[in-house]
Every structure is written in C-alpha cells, then in structure tokens.
Design a protein around this motif. Sequence first.
Motif, PDB file in Angstrom:
ATOM      1  N   VAL A 192      77.100   2.456   2.871  1.00  0.00           N
ATOM      2  CA  VAL A 192      78.471   2.856   2.534  1.00  0.00           C
ATOM      3  C   VAL A 192      79.101   3.700   3.641  1.00  0.00           C
ATOM      4  CG1 VAL A 192      77.991   2.829   0.058  1.00  0.00           C
ATOM      5  CG2 VAL A 192      77.778   4.978   1.324  1.00  0.00           C
ATOM      6  N   HIS A 193      78.309   4.185   4.573  1.00  0.00           N
ATOM      7  CA  HIS A 193      78.833   5.116   5.577  1.00  0.00           C
ATOM      8  C   HIS A 193      79.900   4.495   6.485  1.00  0.00           C
ATOM      9  CE1 HIS A 193      75.976   8.049   4.215  1.00  0.00           C
ATOM     10  NE2 HIS A 193      74.960   7.245   4.465  1.00  0.00           N
ATOM     11  N   PRO A 194      79.709   3.272   7.009  1.00  0.00           N
ATOM     12  CA  PRO A 194      80.796   2.707   7.814  1.00  0.00           C
ATOM     13  C   PRO A 194      82.049   2.453   6.992  1.00  0.00           C
ATOM     14  CG  PRO A 194      79.056   1.083   7.471  1.00  0.00           C
ATOM     15  CD  PRO A 194      78.530   2.392   7.009  1.00  0.00           C
ATOM     16  N   LEU A 195      81.880   2.115   5.714  1.00  0.00           N
ATOM     17  CA  LEU A 195      83.051   1.958   4.845  1.00  0.00           C
ATOM     18  C   LEU A 195      83.799   3.286   4.709  1.00  0.00           C
ATOM     19  CD1 LEU A 195      81.489  -0.204   1.979  1.00  0.00           C
ATOM     20  CD2 LEU A 195      83.045  -0.980   3.771  1.00  0.00           C
ATOM     21  N   HIS A 196      83.034   4.370   4.624  1.00  0.00           N
ATOM     22  CA  HIS A 196      83.652   5.696   4.526  1.00  0.00           C
ATOM     23  C   HIS A 196      84.477   6.000   5.781  1.00  0.00           C
ATOM     24  CE1 HIS A 196      82.990  10.300   3.753  1.00  0.00           C
ATOM     25  NE2 HIS A 196      84.254   9.947   3.701  1.00  0.00           N
ATOM     26  N   VAL A 197      83.915   5.660   6.946  1.00  0.00           N
ATOM     27  CA  VAL A 197      84.655   5.872   8.193  1.00  0.00           C
ATOM     28  C   VAL A 197      85.933   5.038   8.194  1.00  0.00           C
ATOM     29  CG1 VAL A 197      84.588   5.594  10.699  1.00  0.00           C
ATOM     30  CG2 VAL A 197      82.567   6.446   9.487  1.00  0.00           C
ATOM     31  N   GLN A 198      85.838   3.795   7.771  1.00  0.00           N
ATOM     32  CA  GLN A 198      87.022   2.937   7.734  1.00  0.00           C
ATOM     33  C   GLN A 198      88.047   3.453   6.726  1.00  0.00           C
ATOM     34  OE1 GLN A 198      85.004  -0.866   7.043  1.00  0.00           O
ATOM     35  NE2 GLN A 198      85.428  -1.482   9.164  1.00  0.00           N
ATOM     36  N   MET A 199      87.566   3.977   5.602  1.00  0.00           N
ATOM     37  CA  MET A 199      88.492   4.559   4.618  1.00  0.00           C
ATOM     38  C   MET A 199      89.217   5.761   5.207  1.00  0.00           C
ATOM     39  SD  MET A 199      87.644   6.141   0.829  1.00  0.00           S
ATOM     40  CE  MET A 199      87.063   7.718   1.488  1.00  0.00           C
ATOM     41  N   TRP A 200      88.464   6.613   5.878  1.00  0.00           N
ATOM     42  CA  TRP A 200      89.081   7.795   6.510  1.00  0.00           C
ATOM     43  C   TRP A 200      90.121   7.360   7.540  1.00  0.00           C
ATOM     44  CZ3 TRP A 200      88.914   9.177  11.686  1.00  0.00           C
ATOM     45  CH2 TRP A 200      89.406  10.440  11.999  1.00  0.00           C
ATOM     46  N   ILE A 246      83.252   1.084  -1.805  1.00  0.00           N
ATOM     47  CA  ILE A 246      82.210   2.116  -1.745  1.00  0.00           C
ATOM     48  C   ILE A 246      81.668   2.412  -3.144  1.00  0.00           C
ATOM     49  CG2 ILE A 246      81.771   4.549  -1.234  1.00  0.00           C
ATOM     50  CD1 ILE A 246      83.850   4.284   1.049  1.00  0.00           C
ATOM     51  N   ILE A 247      82.578   2.540  -4.100  1.00  0.00           N
ATOM     52  CA  ILE A 247      82.173   2.920  -5.458  1.00  0.00           C
ATOM     53  C   ILE A 247      81.372   1.814  -6.130  1.00  0.00           C
ATOM     54  CG2 ILE A 247      83.119   3.383  -7.762  1.00  0.00           C
ATOM     55  CD1 ILE A 247      85.297   5.023  -6.299  1.00  0.00           C
ATOM     56  N   GLU A 248      81.631   0.565  -5.761  1.00  0.00           N
ATOM     57  CA  GLU A 248      80.819  -0.533  -6.299  1.00  0.00           C
ATOM     58  C   GLU A 248      79.345  -0.332  -5.938  1.00  0.00           C
ATOM     59  OE1 GLU A 248      82.283  -4.258  -4.961  1.00  0.00           O
ATOM     60  OE2 GLU A 248      84.196  -4.104  -6.023  1.00  0.00           O
ATOM     61  N   ARG A 249      79.111   0.224  -4.742  1.00  0.00           N
ATOM     62  CA  ARG A 249      77.732   0.429  -4.289  1.00  0.00           C
ATOM     63  C   ARG A 249      77.190   1.799  -4.671  1.00  0.00           C
ATOM     64  NH1 ARG A 249      77.998  -1.986   1.896  1.00  0.00           N
ATOM     65  NH2 ARG A 249      79.334  -3.762   1.427  1.00  0.00           N
ATOM     66  N   GLY A 276      78.975   7.416  -7.558  1.00  0.00           N
ATOM     67  CA  GLY A 276      79.237   8.856  -7.476  1.00  0.00           C
ATOM     68  C   GLY A 276      79.716   9.334  -6.123  1.00  0.00           C
ATOM     69  N   HIS A 277      80.129   8.439  -5.227  1.00  0.00           N
ATOM     70  CA  HIS A 277      80.555   8.825  -3.875  1.00  0.00           C
ATOM     71  C   HIS A 277      81.810   9.701  -3.981  1.00  0.00           C
ATOM     72  CE1 HIS A 277      81.923   8.517   0.296  1.00  0.00           C
ATOM     73  NE2 HIS A 277      80.725   8.070   0.600  1.00  0.00           N
ATOM     74  N   VAL A 278      81.684  10.974  -3.594  1.00  0.00           N
ATOM     75  CA  VAL A 278      82.738  11.954  -3.839  1.00  0.00           C
ATOM     76  C   VAL A 278      84.023  11.605  -3.095  1.00  0.00           C
ATOM     77  CG1 VAL A 278      83.413  14.358  -3.527  1.00  0.00           C
ATOM     78  CG2 VAL A 278      81.122  13.804  -4.362  1.00  0.00           C
ATOM     79  N   ALA A 279      83.920  11.273  -1.801  1.00  0.00           N
ATOM     80  CA  ALA A 279      85.132  11.016  -1.016  1.00  0.00           C
ATOM     81  C   ALA A 279      85.879   9.796  -1.532  1.00  0.00           C
ATOM     82  CB  ALA A 279      84.765  10.839   0.454  1.00  0.00           C
ATOM     83  N   ALA A 280      85.138   8.738  -1.894  1.00  0.00           N
ATOM     84  CA  ALA A 280      85.794   7.528  -2.397  1.00  0.00           C
ATOM     85  C   ALA A 280      86.447   7.784  -3.755  1.00  0.00           C
ATOM     86  CB  ALA A 280      84.770   6.400  -2.497  1.00  0.00           C
TER      87      ALA A 280
END
Length: 692
Positions: free
Chosen positions: A338-346, A364-367, A370-374
């Motif tokens: 999920v980390h590269p998705l987080h970078v792309q979201m940011w 991200i949340i599908e995977r 509980g991902h806080v930023a997403a």
Amino acid sequence: MHDEIEIIDTLRSGDVARAIAMARATIEARPDDPQALRVLAIALSMAGQPGEAHQALDRAIALAPQDSSLYYQRAALLVSENRSGDAQPALERSVELNPNELRSYVMQAQLALGQGNLDEADRLARLAARINPDHPWLMTIQGLVLLHRNQLPEAHKLIARGAQLAPDDIQTRYALALSFLAQGHLAFAEQAFRRVVAKNPKAVGIRHMLADVIRRQERPAEAAEVIEEGLALDDNFPPDVLRYAGELWLVANQHERALPLLRRAVAGMPDDRVAMDALIEALRRKGDKAQARDAVEDMLKASPHVDGLWSARLSFEPEGGDVAGIAARWREAVPESVHPLHVQMWQAIQDGDRAASRALAEQIIEREPGHVAAQSEIIEQLFNSDPAAAVAHIQGLLPQIPDPENRRMVLAWLGRAQDRAGQYADAVDTWAQVQAITGPKAVPLPPASGDARTWPPVVEVEVAGSRPVFLYGPPGSGAERLVSTFLHNFGKRMAVDRNSDQPPQDPLQFPQTATRLASGELDAAMAVAGWRGVLPQRGLASGAAPIDWLSWWDNALVPVLREGLPDALLLLVLCDPRDMLLDWLQRDSFVRHEAGTPAQMATWLATVLDQIAALVEGNYVAHRVVRLDGIADDAAAIASAVGASLDAPMSPAPALGPGRFPAGRWREYREALAEPFATLAPVARRLGYPDN
C-alpha cells in the motif's frame, strides 16, 4: 600410537587436523580402545564433522556401554550442535551409570539455567555439591542462579571464587563479566569480557556484549572496532551485529566507516527498518545526494521488493524531482504494497486532484482497512460533501479499531462528523467516549485549594525592561494560541516545558503547592525561591525575564505574585465558559486530563473560573485578560490583543494550529449539554457573557 593426553594437548594448540591424524593412528594400533575413539570424536567435532564424530562415539559406546564419560561426551557433542533437547537422555544415562559423574550434573544445571528454570538449576547444583562443593563450574552455576534472582553480592562472591579457582576457564570468566555488569561495574566487566574474547575470538555474541559495555562507557568508536576485529577473523557475522557496528560508527561521527557495514546489514535483512534508517542517515551525512541515490538504486536492483529501500529512494529525490515516476516503479516492483499507493495519494492531494486521491484512498483501504491516511482522506472529503455519510462511514470503521489511541482518534473524527451533520446529542456522547479513553499520559485535574482569601487591589509597580509574565488559560480557552504568538515574537523567552516530558521541578509545577500555600506549610518566598532556583536549567534566553506557561492556576498563588514577584504580570486567556467546555470536550486541552463526564468537567471548570473572576474583580495581582471570543483563528487579531495587553508590538504567528469552533457555537448544544451549561451559567454571567 599416541597418548590421549597428547592428542588433547594438540587440540588445545589449535592444530585440529594433526590431532585427528594422531587419533586415527592410535585407533589403528588399538581398534578396541573406547577412549581413543572418544578423543577422535572430539577432534572431528572441532573440525566441523559432526556426523563422523557421532559415528566414532557410537563405536566407543558399543565397546564400553557402562562408561558414563562416553554418555557425557555424547551430550557435550549434542549441545555444541545446538541440540540441547537431545542431550538430556545422554546426561541422565551418564548419571545413572555413575552417580558421581559431576560433569553431567553441571551440564544439566547449565541447560536448566539456559532455559530459565532457576529452581531446577539450583536443585541440580545442590546434588553436584555433594560430590565436590568447590568445583569452579559448580560455584559459577550457583552464582548465576543468585544473579538471576538479583542477589548480587552473594552471587558475585561465588562467581569470583570460581573464577579464582579456574582463571583461564571461559565459562567462569564469562560469568564474572555478567556479575560485574549486573552491578554496574562497567570497567571490570569490560576486562572480564576481553579475557573471554581473547580465549574465544570468534564468539560473536560475547564480542557483541563487550562492544556494548564499551559503548556504555561512551567510547563508540572503540566499541565498533571490537566488532570489526571479529569480522577480520570471521566475515560471516549476523546482520544485526553488523547493523550495531554501523550505528556505533554513526554515533562516533564516522559515517564512512558505517556505510559498508550498514549496506551489508541491509542486504542481510532488507526488511529491517532500523538498519534501513541507519543506512539512510549514513548516506545523508555523506552529503552527496546523487551518490546516495545511486547507492540506493544499486540496492534496489538486488532487492526490488523491499518497501524500505523505495522509501529511502524517495528521501533522496530532489525537490521537484520525479516522485510520481518513483511511486510508479515502486508500485510495479511491489504490487501488493500500500505504500506506493499512499505516495500517489499524497501526490494527488498536493496537485489538487481530489477525485484521484479518493480513488487511491479506496484502493488502499481495500487492502488495509485501518490505514489512517487513506481513511482520513475519505472522511475529509465526506465532511465537506455529505456529513451524514461521513458519520455512517466512521461508524462502520470503528469495530475494526481495537487499539485505544487509534480508537480515540477515530471517535474524534466521528464527533466532528456528527457535529457537521447536526447530530449534536450524538456528538456529545461520542466526545464523552473520547474523554473516557484517557491513556497512560493523562493527568488528574488539579484540585482546588479552597482558598477564599481576599486582598485589597494591587498597586502595579513601575518596571524597567522586561517583566516576568505568567500565562494561564483553562482547558478550552485557546491559551496555546498565545504561546504560538510568544514563541514567534520572543523565542526562548517563552517557557513551554511545563507540558513536556521533562518539566521543571519547581513549586509552580505541582498542583499540591496550592494546598500547601493555603495551609501555611509553604510561603510565597519559598515558592519564589524554588521557581528562581530552576530557571537556569530550563534552557531559556538569558538577559530577559521569562514568559512562563502555567499548567494550572489557583488563587492560593496570589501571594506568590503579589508579594514574592511584585513586578510579574499574570496574563489570563478566556472566552465564553460554555464555548470553553465545548472546545475542551471535543478536542482535549493541550494537556490530556482524566476529566470525567461533561458534568464533572463543567463543575471543575466553574470552580477555576470563579477563582479567576474573583481575582479580576478584586484586582488581586497585576494582570491582563485576553479574550479570544471571535478571534481564536485570527493570528493578526491575537497578536494585536496580546501586544495591547503587554504594551509591546507583536507580529502574527505563522500558524495557530487546528481551527476552533466559532464563538457562540455552544448555543447549538443547549439541549445536549443543558446540565453542564447550567453549572457554568453563573460564572459566565460573572465574566460578562450573556445567558443566551
């Protein structure tokens, strides 16, 4: 033919190959000699040939099945192969054949000690003591049992005696080092560990312990060299030990020596975040970002699946660089992460593409539900577009959040959404749940002293230059906004350490001081002396009077300022008490308190505000009041109000923190908080606020 003693001496000299040849020659001459086979087994084991060693020992036992020493040797071989569990039957057979086989009792006790079974180790040591109470290994075991039971003087006496009887024995020296270490005698522990390492230079664990003892004596470079000396003898060190040596070189400010060790550590355990962070720091200190990028790229070629390496690669990308490209490569290399998705979201948020950021957050949340930023991104968008949907979304999320701190954060989101949706009673219930999750750092609300003394109005003294300022605002008042203004304008003259992990240990830090002052146990002069005594330790700017942010106020402190510090000014931060309660309830005060229910919070707040109202009405001490009603989010207006209070120009703080509810928002909660607001109504009138 060679004597067994001669072969053992050859082994001790380190010439294992010659010892094996000598043992084989002896067996050729005496094929039925079990002791020659026993010595051959020892030599083969030392040569790294455990299978052949056991075959030799099998032949010896077949020739002399009643020889207890052969079963002891079997156990010793198994222990050397890290097969301690398999060694127990051999030890039991050895003792069965010879109840006086001291070595077998000692080894059993050592194994029990290694498993943490102190009672069994103690029992076996007592049995062995019947055979030879003065055996150094036995004394060492008895001492180690006492050491584990924290009976340090008794333990050291036994261990030291064992080391005296067998000064060259590794086990007794190792135990002596542990005993010195347990007592905090680092220099003695270091010398004992050095003697063990000298006897067994390839013992990585003991070398690591020696390095750590040296580090604790603040000699990090020397500690790192101890590990590197071992690397010169055996290049196959565990990655965590390599990491430790690299960290030591970083502490010693020698990043060039740290880099090769940390690269090897990361290569050996690429998922270890600590090793990765240390490597990134070493590369950062090198100062050549292009070279650092190349180094990380090289590691990515070898381990493209490691998220930490991609994070490191991003950290060395220059401003305006190809973040999107790196994120795309990362996503391709580690598609399940999920980390590269987080970078792309940011990146999408930075670009203002909220549709893209929402889509990425959902992926991200599908995977990782509980991902806080997403979750925060989805909820933030729902806050603005559909608050009721935000409420439903967060309520669905809550059952997946067992951790108390994370649950507290999500409940705060829920309360905010319920407020946006006009669900005021539900919002109050949610905020009450937030307050109930206090956490380990929450502190009790300061108790009131009950001091109801009155004083004639103070006559302010003329002050040349800066004067001490004491800042206080109750929870929910927004006093932290004035702190931001003071920090921006006065820097280190502003003292914020009372709310830190290392607060000053002076009388104004402890709420019990109020009761002590009211009872006469403490007087104003003593309190002021205590306050002045710790000022030099608080890291404040010299040459100017401090601005001290108090974490509590009680009118029992009036004599401290009035008599002990007549040049001081008390700066009080206020707003409508009902807005204060609402703000405190929905997002905490700056310090988290064990506040209780909204009704209990209102009762405590009314008590504090009644004291402040009495102080203001009677002008007991030199003071100013800054009211934040209507200006809490206006940095310029706050700077103007504070400047007017201190008769000094102020520039606005660049940031004030999260926005507050607008003034008067309490009216939306008149029904949901009817009882607490009724408690606050009298003091609100007293402070000049209308009933409605």
